[in-house]
Design a protein around this motif. Sequence first.
Motif, PDB file in Angstrom:
ATOM      1  N   ALA A 193       2.203  -4.919   3.558  1.00  0.00           N
ATOM      2  CA  ALA A 193       2.220  -3.532   2.596  1.00  0.00           C
ATOM      3  C   ALA A 193       0.954  -2.550   3.347  1.00  0.00           C
ATOM      4  N   ARG A 241       2.041  -1.926   6.554  1.00  0.00           N
ATOM      5  CA  ARG A 241       3.163  -1.432   7.450  1.00  0.00           C
ATOM      6  C   ARG A 241       3.760  -0.728   6.300  1.00  0.00           C
ATOM      7  N   ASP A 242       3.895  -0.830   4.967  1.00  0.00           N
ATOM      8  CA  ASP A 242       5.135  -0.163   4.406  1.00  0.00           C
ATOM      9  C   ASP A 242       6.536  -1.486   4.467  1.00  0.00           C
TER      10      ASP A 242
END
Length: 222
Positions: free
Chosen positions: A102, A104-105
């Motif tokens: 999350a 680091r997308d």
Amino acid sequence: MTDISPILEFLPCRTPDAWIEEARKPENLPVILIDHANNELKAAQSAIAIMSRYRSGQSWSAKREEALDQAQRVNQLDLLNKMSRLAREELRHYEQVLAIMAKRDIPYTYLGAGRYAGEMSQQIRTFEPAKLIDTLIMGAFIEARSCERFSALAPYLDEELAKFYRSLLKSESRHFQDYLALAESICGESIVDRVQVFAAKEQGAIESQDATFRFHSGVPAD
């Protein structure tokens, strides 16, 4: 840093350099993290499945209706307690990987399983207590290989990921030892022969070419 020399002595081979070179590529980080998350979840699910199958009243003796003797009851409680703790730890690791993704997308998308566990499971016998013993030995190999790869990959990762992977070494190395100790205790005799069977299969999966790149995959196919 955790000493993983017992794991390196147990495993039949080291991770091939070709896998490390593929794993360290930035474009493969999502695959590494998603598959890692999946593996933590599967490890927890496997531990819970063992607890469910061999809970009170479900004997791993050849005749399931037979009552457990005192030694079997001790082994049963040890098995249930260690699988319970392992499941909780694996779910905690699962949450940690999700948090890193999350941050680091990296979206948690579907990623099919590799061949590793499926090939190993082909060696599991279908009768008790051999089925349980083999399941535990297979679990030891999976945990040991995970630990070895965390250690091998960490030097090539960014500081945050390297620190996280090194932090997992202690628990993963304990899981490997717990699985082996349980298998030998339940067997009541040496499990060396069965360990060798799984070791040969594990080495084949790790050192042969693999068309699907995953955390436990073999040598990346050209």
